[in-house]
Design an enzyme around this catalytic site. Sequence first.
Site, PDB file in Angstrom:
ATOM      1  N   LYS A  22      -5.162   3.167  11.856  1.00 53.00           N
ATOM      2  CA  LYS A  22      -5.360   4.315  11.145  1.00 53.00           C
ATOM      3  C   LYS A  22      -5.902   4.127   9.842  1.00 53.00           C
ATOM      4  CE  LYS A  22      -1.685   5.466   8.395  1.00 53.00           C
ATOM      5  NZ  LYS A  22      -1.980   5.954   7.109  1.00 53.00           N
ATOM      6  N   ASN A  23      -5.518   3.034   9.024  1.00 47.80           N
ATOM      7  CA  ASN A  23      -6.095   2.832   7.963  1.00 47.80           C
ATOM      8  C   ASN A  23      -7.557   2.311   7.939  1.00 47.80           C
ATOM      9  OD1 ASN A  23      -3.740   3.836   6.925  1.00 47.80           O
ATOM     10  ND2 ASN A  23      -2.858   1.775   6.288  1.00 47.80           N
ATOM     11  N   CYS A 116       3.552  11.315  -2.769  1.00 42.07           N
ATOM     12  CA  CYS A 116       4.152  11.523  -1.280  1.00 42.07           C
ATOM     13  C   CYS A 116       5.400  10.964  -1.267  1.00 42.07           C
ATOM     14  CB  CYS A 116       3.078  10.630  -0.604  1.00 42.07           C
ATOM     15  SG  CYS A 116       3.056   8.976  -0.674  1.00 42.07           S
ATOM     16  N   ARG A 121       1.385   8.721  -6.436  1.00 39.06           N
ATOM     17  CA  ARG A 121       0.284   8.070  -5.878  1.00 39.06           C
ATOM     18  C   ARG A 121      -0.909   8.199  -6.719  1.00 39.06           C
ATOM     19  NH1 ARG A 121       1.130   7.040  -0.401  1.00 39.06           N
ATOM     20  NH2 ARG A 121      -0.788   5.765  -0.538  1.00 39.06           N
ATOM     21  N   PRO A 122      -1.103   7.631  -7.872  1.00 38.93           N
ATOM     22  CA  PRO A 122      -2.273   7.891  -8.857  1.00 38.93           C
ATOM     23  C   PRO A 122      -3.580   7.595  -8.234  1.00 38.93           C
ATOM     24  CG  PRO A 122      -0.979   5.815  -9.347  1.00 38.93           C
ATOM     25  CD  PRO A 122      -0.245   6.443  -8.443  1.00 38.93           C
ATOM     26  N   ILE A 123      -4.525   8.266  -8.831  1.00 37.08           N
ATOM     27  CA  ILE A 123      -5.890   7.987  -8.573  1.00 37.08           C
ATOM     28  C   ILE A 123      -6.805   7.566  -9.958  1.00 37.08           C
ATOM     29  CG2 ILE A 123      -5.739   9.309  -6.441  1.00 37.08           C
ATOM     30  CD1 ILE A 123      -7.342  11.426  -7.948  1.00 37.08           C
ATOM     31  N   ASP A 124      -6.088   7.125 -10.906  1.00 39.93           N
ATOM     32  CA  ASP A 124      -6.962   6.574 -12.040  1.00 39.93           C
ATOM     33  C   ASP A 124      -7.727   5.897 -11.737  1.00 39.93           C
ATOM     34  OD1 ASP A 124      -4.267   5.270 -11.538  1.00 39.93           O
ATOM     35  OD2 ASP A 124      -5.012   4.043 -13.314  1.00 39.93           O
ATOM     36  N   ASP A 305       3.558  -2.098   3.964  1.00 40.55           N
ATOM     37  CA  ASP A 305       3.554  -1.208   5.345  1.00 40.55           C
ATOM     38  C   ASP A 305       4.314  -1.757   6.172  1.00 40.55           C
ATOM     39  OD1 ASP A 305       0.218  -0.142   5.242  1.00 40.55           O
ATOM     40  OD2 ASP A 305       1.961   0.531   3.999  1.00 40.55           O
ATOM     41  N   ARG A 397       2.374  10.670  12.189  1.00 35.78           N
ATOM     42  CA  ARG A 397       1.005  10.463  11.436  1.00 35.78           C
ATOM     43  C   ARG A 397       0.476   9.094  11.812  1.00 35.78           C
ATOM     44  NH1 ARG A 397       2.460   9.782   5.990  1.00 35.78           N
ATOM     45  NH2 ARG A 397       0.193   9.417   5.962  1.00 35.78           N
TER      46      ARG A 397
HETATM   47  C1  EPZ Z   1      -3.307   1.978   1.358  1.00 27.84           C
HETATM   48  O1  EPZ Z   1      -3.043   3.188   0.526  1.00 27.84           O
HETATM   49  C2  EPZ Z   1      -3.004   2.545   2.681  1.00 27.84           C
HETATM   50  N1  EPZ Z   1      -3.302   3.768   3.291  1.00 27.84           N
HETATM   51  C3  EPZ Z   1      -1.341   2.476   2.801  1.00 27.84           C
HETATM   52  O2  EPZ Z   1      -0.875   2.748   4.048  1.00 27.84           O
HETATM   53  C4  EPZ Z   1      -0.915   1.026   2.114  1.00 27.84           C
HETATM   54  O3  EPZ Z   1       0.528   0.851   1.909  1.00 27.84           O
HETATM   55  C5  EPZ Z   1      -1.594   0.898   0.733  1.00 27.84           C
HETATM   56  O4  EPZ Z   1      -3.041   0.648   0.794  1.00 27.84           O
HETATM   57  C6  EPZ Z   1      -1.190  -0.684   0.287  1.00 27.84           C
HETATM   58  O5  EPZ Z   1      -1.622  -1.674   1.233  1.00 27.84           O
HETATM   59  C7  EPZ Z   1      -4.306   3.790   3.640  1.00 27.84           C
HETATM   60  O6  EPZ Z   1      -5.420   3.036   3.772  1.00 27.84           O
HETATM   61  C8  EPZ Z   1      -4.766   5.306   4.152  1.00 27.84           C
HETATM   62  P1  EPZ Z   1      -3.635   1.356  -3.196  1.00 27.84           P
HETATM   63  P2  EPZ Z   1      -3.607   3.454  -1.134  1.00 27.84           P
HETATM   64  O7  EPZ Z   1      -4.454   2.168  -3.753  1.00 27.84           O
HETATM   65  O8  EPZ Z   1      -5.170   3.131  -1.073  1.00 27.84           O
HETATM   66  C9  EPZ Z   1      -1.497   1.941  -7.201  1.00 27.84           C
HETATM   67  C10 EPZ Z   1       0.599   3.613   5.505  1.00 27.84           C
HETATM   68  O9  EPZ Z   1       1.870   3.628   5.770  1.00 27.84           O
HETATM   69  N2  EPZ Z   1      -2.622   2.634  -7.560  1.00 27.84           N
HETATM   70  O10 EPZ Z   1      -3.949   0.050  -2.807  1.00 27.84           O
HETATM   71  O11 EPZ Z   1      -2.993   4.665  -1.434  1.00 27.84           O
HETATM   72  C11 EPZ Z   1      -0.537   2.770  -6.374  1.00 27.84           C
HETATM   73  O12 EPZ Z   1       0.480   3.666  -6.889  1.00 27.84           O
HETATM   74  C12 EPZ Z   1       0.036   3.482   4.100  1.00 27.84           C
HETATM   75  O13 EPZ Z   1      -0.413   3.556   6.562  1.00 27.84           O
HETATM   76  C13 EPZ Z   1      -2.740   2.874  -9.028  1.00 27.84           C
HETATM   77  O14 EPZ Z   1      -2.099   2.654  -9.836  1.00 27.84           O
HETATM   78  O15 EPZ Z   1      -3.003   1.906  -1.722  1.00 27.84           O
HETATM   79  C14 EPZ Z   1       0.163   1.672  -5.473  1.00 27.84           C
HETATM   80  O16 EPZ Z   1       1.275   1.105  -6.443  1.00 27.84           O
HETATM   81  C15 EPZ Z   1       1.189   3.980   3.099  1.00 27.84           C
HETATM   82  N3  EPZ Z   1      -4.169   3.655  -9.163  1.00 27.84           N
HETATM   83  C16 EPZ Z   1      -0.875   0.686  -5.545  1.00 27.84           C
HETATM   84  O17 EPZ Z   1      -1.633   0.538  -6.623  1.00 27.84           O
HETATM   85  C17 EPZ Z   1      -4.904   4.062  -8.366  1.00 27.84           C
HETATM   86  O18 EPZ Z   1      -6.164   4.797  -8.810  1.00 27.84           O
HETATM   87  C18 EPZ Z   1      -1.602   0.507  -4.176  1.00 27.84           C
HETATM   88  O19 EPZ Z   1      -2.148   1.416  -3.804  1.00 27.84           O
HETATM   89  C19 EPZ Z   1      -4.790   3.701  -7.241  1.00 27.84           C
HETATM   90  C20 EPZ Z   1      -3.551   2.894  -6.619  1.00 27.84           C
END
Ligand code: EPZ
Length: 418
Positions: A22-23, A116, A121-124, A305, A397
């Site tokens: 999926k990811n 979620c 889930r920040p996107i900064d 995960d 999902r």
């Molecule tokens: C991906 O999410 C995966 N989803 C998640 O899988 C997985 O848990 C995660 O990576 C970590 O491995 C997909 O690939 C679709 P991140 P993503 O950005 O990209 C912080 C599942 O169950 N962060 O690496 O959203 C964030 O809050 C899902 O399949 C910021 O602070 O993960 C988190 O604490 C759940 N600012 C950490 O980084 C940002 O701009 C990891 O987030 C982005 C992230």
Amino acid sequence: MSKLIINGPKKLEGEIDLYGAKNAVLPIMAATVLNGGKNVIKNCPSLADVHSTFKILEDLGCTVDYKNRIAIIDSYGINDFCIKENLMREMRSSIIFLGAIIARCRKAVISYPGGCELGPRPIDLHLKAFKQLGVEIEESHGYISCKVDKIKPQNLHLFFPSVGATENIMLLSTISDGETIITNAAKEPEIVDLQNYLNSMGAKITGAGSEIISIKGVKELHDTEHSVMPDRIVASTYICATACCGGEIVLKNANSLHMQSILVLLREAGINAEQSGKNLNISCKKRLTSASAIKTMPYPGFPTDAQAITMSVFSKSIGTTVFVENMFENRFKHVEELIRMGADITVDGRVAVIKGVKNQLGASVNASDLRGGAALVIAGLGALGITEISNIHHIDRGYENIESEFSKLGADIYRISE
Ligand code: EPZ
């Protein structure tokens, strides 16, 4: 709403053919927007999140044909640069479309993805990198509006190795006239799969899987065909289920290299795991002993995960196991439900202490997120008696027909609609 009914415990025996990750497939489907042509994606799993992504692609003007785990996506006819709010809300990870839409249309409008079940889930990190690449961003009334004349290739440093931010930077900078370098990039295998996909379209990207990724911009991209890598978290789910129930399974097309942190842990606890060619043979013939401490980290550390599904295993092991969830604020929602099934778990903030019990007991439980729901399935498969799991749309999902897959291995599990 549907429910899963499980009558446990049953030993698991048999073979599973792993479907695509999926990811990996979600960012790859975002990448199809870039080439304005035909994309044949094989080993594409039939998951709720994948079908949500098809809706976004069609809404943007793409054509999508899907049959027998092959998706054919033609992005020639893209005629929109906005993702509607209802589609953004359906799947938080739609943020991964932002870079690709800006790269194709020079502008994009999406609603804020919001949090979620796992917490904020920040996107900064995504937006900071986009601004450094020359994108003008306006955030107001819950919407993010982006526009750019020309991407400005840069050296970008991520303060946290975010998977999504790494992928979004790759998607945005693939078509540009210069080199963008990401330092402290996320190293997940799904990012390597995205690099392979983009390069198969004519991109020039190297370094995925390491902390430094180079994207040498190209002028255009062409049609392509790709087979998605196997899902390491789904594979880990079957391994944890076998550890919980006992038995012997073969995971076909599994890549044990992607699961080292889980395999090392479970081997120490007492399972057998042998890679032979493209297959991973798993067997468990005894009650496991506890692990010391399991701390979730960015790849190649222990994956967040796999935290919930592994917790189901150690709820029944001999001894005490400590979990530390470093990645997400609110990823212990499955704990209350496991306790209803007889687990002995104490949570304090991001730490959970699990004292293994001899048997878990079937109960009515509630899935509240994707991997937490999978953890309840695993616990139910190994518990004494009947387990009923509601809110299983969370599980759909990320797992394709989870009940029929486990039934193939001898589990007594079926779905009822309420
Ligand atoms: C991906 O999410 C995966 N989803 C998640 O899988 C997985 O848990 C995660 O990576 C970590 O491995 C997909 O690939 C679709 P991140 P993503 O950005 O990209 C912080 C599942 O169950 N962060 O690496 O959203 C964030 O809050 C899902 O399949 C910021 O602070 O993960 C988190 O604490 C759940 N600012 C950490 O980084 C940002 O701009 C990891 O987030 C982005 C992230």
